[in-house]
Design a protein around this motif. Structure first.
Motif, short mmCIF file in Angstrom:
data_model
loop_
_atom_site.label_atom_id
_atom_site.label_comp_id
_atom_site.label_asym_id
_atom_site.label_seq_id
_atom_site.Cartn_x
_atom_site.Cartn_y
_atom_site.Cartn_z
N ARG A 101 3.79 -3.30 0.96
CA ARG A 101 5.02 -3.37 0.17
C ARG A 101 4.81 -2.90 -1.27
N LEU A 102 4.01 -1.84 -1.43
CA LEU A 102 3.76 -1.29 -2.75
C LEU A 102 3.90 0.22 -2.74
N GLY A 103 4.42 0.78 -3.83
CA GLY A 103 4.55 2.22 -3.93
C GLY A 103 4.30 2.70 -5.35
N TYR A 104 3.88 3.96 -5.46
CA TYR A 104 3.61 4.59 -6.76
C TYR A 104 4.16 6.01 -6.70
N ILE A 130 2.59 6.35 -1.67
CA ILE A 130 1.94 6.98 -2.82
C ILE A 130 2.44 8.41 -2.90
N ASP A 131 2.92 8.81 -4.07
CA ASP A 131 3.49 10.13 -4.25
C ASP A 131 2.51 11.22 -3.78
N PRO A 132 2.98 12.17 -2.96
CA PRO A 132 2.07 13.22 -2.49
C PRO A 132 1.45 14.04 -3.61
N ASP A 133 2.16 14.19 -4.73
CA ASP A 133 1.58 14.91 -5.87
C ASP A 133 0.44 14.10 -6.49
N VAL A 158 -5.76 13.73 7.25
CA VAL A 158 -5.16 12.51 7.77
C VAL A 158 -5.22 11.40 6.73
N LEU A 159 -6.35 11.26 6.05
CA LEU A 159 -6.50 10.21 5.04
C LEU A 159 -5.55 10.44 3.87
N ALA A 160 -5.37 11.70 3.47
CA ALA A 160 -4.43 12.00 2.38
C ALA A 160 -3.01 11.60 2.77
N LEU A 161 -2.62 11.85 4.01
CA LEU A 161 -1.29 11.46 4.47
C LEU A 161 -1.17 9.95 4.60
N MET A 162 -2.25 9.29 5.00
CA MET A 162 -2.26 7.82 5.00
C MET A 162 -2.04 7.30 3.58
N ALA A 163 -2.64 7.98 2.59
CA ALA A 163 -2.48 7.56 1.19
C ALA A 163 -1.04 7.69 0.73
#
Length: 215
Positions: A101-104, A130-133, A158-163
């Motif tokens: 439940r967290l986002g940036y 987490i913002d893709p940029d 895959v890990l970047a998309l998980m992030a």
């Protein structure tokens, strides 16, 4: 969805409120400083808080400090933090207090309404956004790390998309592979990052946090 907005820029604050109300979301309060924000959280018990990183009086980390305090008071509160630019320490600090439940997001993402609303709903539903940029910039700054170097190019994708906060199905659609292939890559990521099953730890969040801390 009951929402409190903490943003000292009046134009952005009111614009966000209008956008969300137009989507039939309930903006129960807005605030232009951390004290008023925390009072609104106590009074309205919102489902989601949208918080600017830099707020008065010093415009440094008041928003993050207030967001962490709001989560202390309401552990189930979803928090979506907005920042004008990538600030790595804030991204990792945010995940360090618990990834669910967290986002940036970067503030420019608000103008991409569908993406912004998707991230908001993902966080409200218990996920991480987490913002893709942010992910891309952290990746470009990455320092050598023995465990991260074990990952294949596909596993790093895959890990970047998980992030970003994407689930397995969304990752499969983005990479044009099967859900089974994504599941296999994630199991391999956990193994290479030495993340054993643990009832106290969400391994997806742990993997993302390790990825960001090593950037």
């Amino acid at each position: 969805m009951r929402i409190v907005i903490a943003e000292d820029d009046a134009l952005l604050r009111e614009g966000l409120a209008m956008l969300l109300r137009a989507e039939s979301l309930d903006v129960v309060a807005t605030a232009d400083n951390p004290t008023t924000f925390l009072a609104a959280v106590d009074e309205h018990k919102p489902d989601v808080a949208i918080v600017d990183v830099r707020m008065p009086p010093t415009h440094t980390d008041e928003g993050i400090v207030a967001a962490v305090e709001a989560r202390r008071r309401m552990p189930d509160l979803a928090v979506l933090v907005l920042s004008a630019y990538v600030e790595q320490a804030f991204a990792t600090d945010l995940l360090a207090v618990g990834g669910a439940r967290l986002g940036y997001l970067l503030k420019e993402r608000v103008g991409r309404v569908e993406e912004f609303l998707a991230a908001l709903h993902r966080v409200a539903d218990g996920g991480t956004a987490i913002d893709p940029d942010v992910v891309a910039q952290l990746l470009s700054r990455s320092r050598p790390d023995a465990r991260l170097e074990r990952l294949s190019a596909r596993e790093r994708e895959v890990l970047a998309l998980m992030a970003e906060g994407l689930g397995n199905t969304a990752i499969a659609e983005r990479l044009f592979v099967t859900d089974g292939a994504v599941h296999k890559h994630i199991r391999s990521i956990f193994a290479k990052l030495e993340l054993a099953p643990d009832d106290r730890t969400d391994r997806r969040v742990a993997a993302v946090l390790h990825y960001l801390e090593a950037s």
